[in-house]
Design a protein around this motif. Structure first.
Motif, PDB file in Angstrom:
ATOM      1  N   MET A   1       0.840  -1.185   0.000  1.00 20.91           N
ATOM      2  CA  MET A   1       0.000   0.000   0.000  1.00 20.91           C
ATOM      3  C   MET A   1       0.881   1.242   0.000  1.00 20.91           C
ATOM      4  SD  MET A   1      -3.382  -0.452   0.553  1.00 20.91           S
ATOM      5  CE  MET A   1      -4.334  -1.915   0.581  1.00 20.91           C
ATOM      6  N   GLY A   2       0.373   2.296  -0.597  1.00 24.08           N
ATOM      7  CA  GLY A   2       1.103   3.556  -0.614  1.00 24.08           C
ATOM      8  C   GLY A   2       0.895   4.308   0.682  1.00 24.08           C
ATOM      9  N   THR A   3       1.630   5.375   0.764  1.00 28.06           N
ATOM     10  CA  THR A   3       1.479   6.207   1.953  1.00 28.06           C
ATOM     11  C   THR A   3       0.239   7.063   1.799  1.00 28.06           C
ATOM     12  OG1 THR A   3       2.877   7.907   0.986  1.00 28.06           O
ATOM     13  CG2 THR A   3       3.955   6.276   2.397  1.00 28.06           C
ATOM     14  N   SER A   4      -0.362   7.410   2.900  1.00 30.22           N
ATOM     15  CA  SER A   4      -1.578   8.203   2.891  1.00 30.22           C
ATOM     16  C   SER A   4      -1.228   9.657   3.158  1.00 30.22           C
ATOM     17  CB  SER A   4      -2.545   7.693   3.956  1.00 30.22           C
ATOM     18  OG  SER A   4      -3.700   8.487   3.982  1.00 30.22           O
ATOM     19  N   SER A   5      -1.707  10.516   2.285  1.00 31.40           N
ATOM     20  CA  SER A   5      -1.518  11.947   2.512  1.00 31.40           C
ATOM     21  C   SER A   5      -2.794  12.645   2.087  1.00 31.40           C
ATOM     22  CB  SER A   5      -0.317  12.481   1.732  1.00 31.40           C
ATOM     23  OG  SER A   5      -0.545  12.343   0.353  1.00 31.40           O
ATOM     24  N   SER A   6      -3.009  13.804   2.634  1.00 30.22           N
ATOM     25  CA  SER A   6      -4.220  14.543   2.345  1.00 30.22           C
ATOM     26  C   SER A   6      -3.854  15.888   1.752  1.00 30.22           C
ATOM     27  CB  SER A   6      -5.020  14.739   3.640  1.00 30.22           C
ATOM     28  OG  SER A   6      -6.196  15.462   3.377  1.00 30.22           O
ATOM     29  N   SER A   7      -4.541  16.228   0.677  1.00 26.35           N
ATOM     30  CA  SER A   7      -4.339  17.557   0.102  1.00 26.35           C
ATOM     31  C   SER A   7      -5.668  18.016  -0.475  1.00 26.35           C
ATOM     32  CB  SER A   7      -3.258  17.533  -0.983  1.00 26.35           C
ATOM     33  OG  SER A   7      -3.676  16.740  -2.070  1.00 26.35           O
ATOM     34  N   THR A   8      -5.807  19.309  -0.590  1.00 30.35           N
ATOM     35  CA  THR A   8      -7.024  19.899  -1.136  1.00 30.35           C
ATOM     36  C   THR A   8      -6.660  20.637  -2.412  1.00 30.35           C
ATOM     37  OG1 THR A   8      -7.949  20.175   1.073  1.00 30.35           O
ATOM     38  CG2 THR A   8      -8.911  21.497  -0.683  1.00 30.35           C
ATOM     39  N   MET A   9      -7.445  20.396  -3.466  1.00 35.94           N
ATOM     40  CA  MET A   9      -7.238  21.070  -4.740  1.00 35.94           C
ATOM     41  C   MET A   9      -8.547  21.737  -5.141  1.00 35.94           C
ATOM     42  SD  MET A   9      -5.312  18.087  -6.896  1.00 35.94           S
ATOM     43  CE  MET A   9      -6.277  16.720  -6.262  1.00 35.94           C
ATOM     44  N   VAL A  10      -8.427  22.839  -5.802  1.00 32.62           N
ATOM     45  CA  VAL A  10      -9.605  23.491  -6.356  1.00 32.62           C
ATOM     46  C   VAL A  10      -9.659  23.133  -7.831  1.00 32.62           C
ATOM     47  CG1 VAL A  10     -10.715  25.692  -6.884  1.00 32.62           C
ATOM     48  CG2 VAL A  10      -9.505  25.399  -4.707  1.00 32.62           C
ATOM     49  N   LYS A  11     -10.755  22.535  -8.237  1.00 32.38           N
ATOM     50  CA  LYS A  11     -10.961  22.160  -9.638  1.00 32.38           C
ATOM     51  C   LYS A  11     -12.244  22.817 -10.109  1.00 32.38           C
ATOM     52  CE  LYS A  11      -7.637  19.055 -10.005  1.00 32.38           C
ATOM     53  NZ  LYS A  11      -6.653  18.976 -11.079  1.00 32.38           N
ATOM     54  N   VAL A  12     -12.326  23.095 -11.385  1.00 27.64           N
ATOM     55  CA  VAL A  12     -13.529  23.679 -11.966  1.00 27.64           C
ATOM     56  C   VAL A  12     -14.235  22.605 -12.766  1.00 27.64           C
ATOM     57  CG1 VAL A  12     -14.424  25.430 -13.560  1.00 27.64           C
ATOM     58  CG2 VAL A  12     -12.474  25.962 -12.073  1.00 27.64           C
ATOM     59  N   ILE A  19     -14.413  16.880 -14.505  1.00 27.50           N
ATOM     60  CA  ILE A  19     -13.231  17.495 -13.903  1.00 27.50           C
ATOM     61  C   ILE A  19     -12.034  16.627 -14.261  1.00 27.50           C
ATOM     62  CG2 ILE A  19     -14.454  18.563 -11.967  1.00 27.50           C
ATOM     63  CD1 ILE A  19     -13.339  16.311 -10.190  1.00 27.50           C
ATOM     64  N   SER A  20     -10.864  17.195 -14.238  1.00 30.88           N
ATOM     65  CA  SER A  20      -9.640  16.464 -14.518  1.00 30.88           C
ATOM     66  C   SER A  20      -8.907  16.224 -13.205  1.00 30.88           C
ATOM     67  CB  SER A  20      -8.740  17.267 -15.465  1.00 30.88           C
ATOM     68  OG  SER A  20      -7.493  16.612 -15.606  1.00 30.88           O
ATOM     69  N   LEU A  21      -8.487  14.977 -13.002  1.00 26.60           N
ATOM     70  CA  LEU A  21      -7.738  14.645 -11.790  1.00 26.60           C
ATOM     71  C   LEU A  21      -6.236  14.669 -12.033  1.00 26.60           C
ATOM     72  CD1 LEU A  21      -9.909  11.660 -10.520  1.00 26.60           C
ATOM     73  CD2 LEU A  21      -9.997  14.049  -9.800  1.00 26.60           C
ATOM     74  N   GLY A  22      -5.822  14.811 -13.280  1.00 28.32           N
ATOM     75  CA  GLY A  22      -4.406  14.849 -13.623  1.00 28.32           C
ATOM     76  C   GLY A  22      -4.014  13.659 -14.479  1.00 28.32           C
ATOM     77  N   LYS A  23      -2.954  13.845 -15.266  1.00 30.33           N
ATOM     78  CA  LYS A  23      -2.519  12.814 -16.206  1.00 30.33           C
ATOM     79  C   LYS A  23      -2.094  11.520 -15.517  1.00 30.33           C
ATOM     80  CE  LYS A  23      -1.301  15.702 -20.064  1.00 30.33           C
ATOM     81  NZ  LYS A  23      -0.387  15.922 -21.164  1.00 30.33           N
ATOM     82  N   GLN A  24      -1.649  11.605 -14.267  1.00 26.16           N
ATOM     83  CA  GLN A  24      -1.211  10.385 -13.572  1.00 26.16           C
ATOM     84  C   GLN A  24      -2.366   9.404 -13.361  1.00 26.16           C
ATOM     85  OE1 GLN A  24      -1.385  13.432 -12.166  1.00 26.16           O
ATOM     86  NE2 GLN A  24      -1.689  13.331  -9.957  1.00 26.16           N
ATOM     87  N   TYR A  25      -3.593   9.876 -13.505  1.00 21.49           N
ATOM     88  CA  TYR A  25      -4.771   9.008 -13.341  1.00 21.49           C
ATOM     89  C   TYR A  25      -5.433   8.663 -14.672  1.00 21.49           C
ATOM     90  CZ  TYR A  25      -4.142  10.293  -8.504  1.00 21.49           C
ATOM     91  OH  TYR A  25      -3.606  10.483  -7.260  1.00 21.49           O
ATOM     92  N   ALA A  26      -4.841   9.091 -15.766  1.00 22.73           N
ATOM     93  CA  ALA A  26      -5.427   8.841 -17.091  1.00 22.73           C
ATOM     94  C   ALA A  26      -5.605   7.340 -17.305  1.00 22.73           C
ATOM     95  CB  ALA A  26      -4.534   9.423 -18.177  1.00 22.73           C
ATOM     96  N   GLY A  27      -6.792   6.957 -17.719  1.00 17.51           N
ATOM     97  CA  GLY A  27      -7.087   5.556 -18.000  1.00 17.51           C
ATOM     98  C   GLY A  27      -7.421   4.702 -16.794  1.00 17.51           C
TER      99      GLY A  27
END
Length: 93
Positions: A1-12, A19-27
């Motif tokens: 399992m990966g490490t757990s971290s929390s962050s907040t992003m503002v998306k439109v 909404i786009s979550l970023g290229k690292q999640y593509a597919g």
């Protein structure tokens, strides 16, 4: 399992409702859980089709491993094809 971290992003949310979550999640497949109106939990997931779920059971994995080991130790051989076909044609075996 990966490490757990929390962050907040503002998306439109675009005009098409996306909404786009970023290229690292593509597919990737994600689960979107609506906790309450306007509150969503988005989690990456690996979805297993119902007809392949049996492969997740330990007994199935053991059976498959044994079958693959047997197949590797017993390569295909057509030396006795005629004898086998004759036996099968006679209703034996």
């Amino acid at each position: 399992m990966g490490t757990s971290s929390s962050s907040t992003m503002v998306k439109v949310v675009g005009a098409n409702g996306q909404i786009s979550l970023g290229k690292q999640y593509a597919g990737r497949q994600v689960l979107v859980e609506e906790r309450e109106p306007g509150v969503w939990l988005v989690r990456t997931a690996t979805v297993v089709p119902d007809n392949e779920r049996w492969l997740l059971y330990p007994q199935a994995a053991d059976d498959l491993r044994r079958a693959l080991d047997w197949a590797e130790a017993n390569p295909p051989d057509d030396a006795d094809v005629e004898q086998i076909l004759t036996r099968l044609g006679d209703g034996e075996g």
